[in-house]
Scaffold this motif. Sequence first.
Motif: not given
Lengths: 114, 115
Positions: A34, A36, A46, A49, A51, A100, A102, B98-103
């Motif tokens: 990502f 930011y 943001l 990103k 993914t 997960y 950051y 908690d799934r990171v791709y959501y941001g």
Amino acid sequence: AQSVTQLDSHVSVSEGTPVLLRCNYSSSYSPSLFWYVQHPNKGLQLLLKYTSAATLVKGINGFEAEFKKSETSFHLTKPSAHMSDAAEYFCVVSDPSGTYKYIFGTGTRLKVLA
Amino acid sequence: EAGVAQSPRYKIIEKRQSVAFWCNPISGHATLYWYQQILGQGPKLLIQFQNNGVVDDSQLPKDRFSAERLKGVDSTLKIQPAKLEDSAVYLCASSPSDRVYYGYTFGSGTRLTVV
């Protein structure tokens, strides 16, 4: 362990010239990445990103970044800088160790000269 | 959609005093994070909640920092007693999962100065 390195702590560009903010990552897994932006006294916003979909990612305000696995890089670019782009930019890698969370880089302060 | 709300925006305290910060995440966001951002550094995760349970507090200095998330919605972060090195911006963020791709969506932060 995951980590991210922002290669420049400060970048200065003239208004209307291209912007390049460099980011390299280290990851044992397929990372999510990502960018930011943080304007003075504001929260983190943001920009874009990655993914594991398209390697060229387009974000807001004309920014884009390209994921290059062979170079472990995720550099942020913009064709033409605007005065309002002056801010702190953070590259972020996800930690897929289960939570997960950051992991932030140390930031690059972008200065735009009139 | 309303953003992540934090209060207060600024706080100045003397060392050894206590302080509390409040965060109201985006409605429906199950995951809530507290980050500490020291001047010149990137944010560092202090604690992560999933609903009202703690998922990760490995970097929270538990001898002086505590956090709770009441009923899986609002959260408070407390420091008692504060040290000079706690001077930083404390950022709250929330995410649908908690799934990171959501941001994450970040609040504007609370700037703490310990003197």
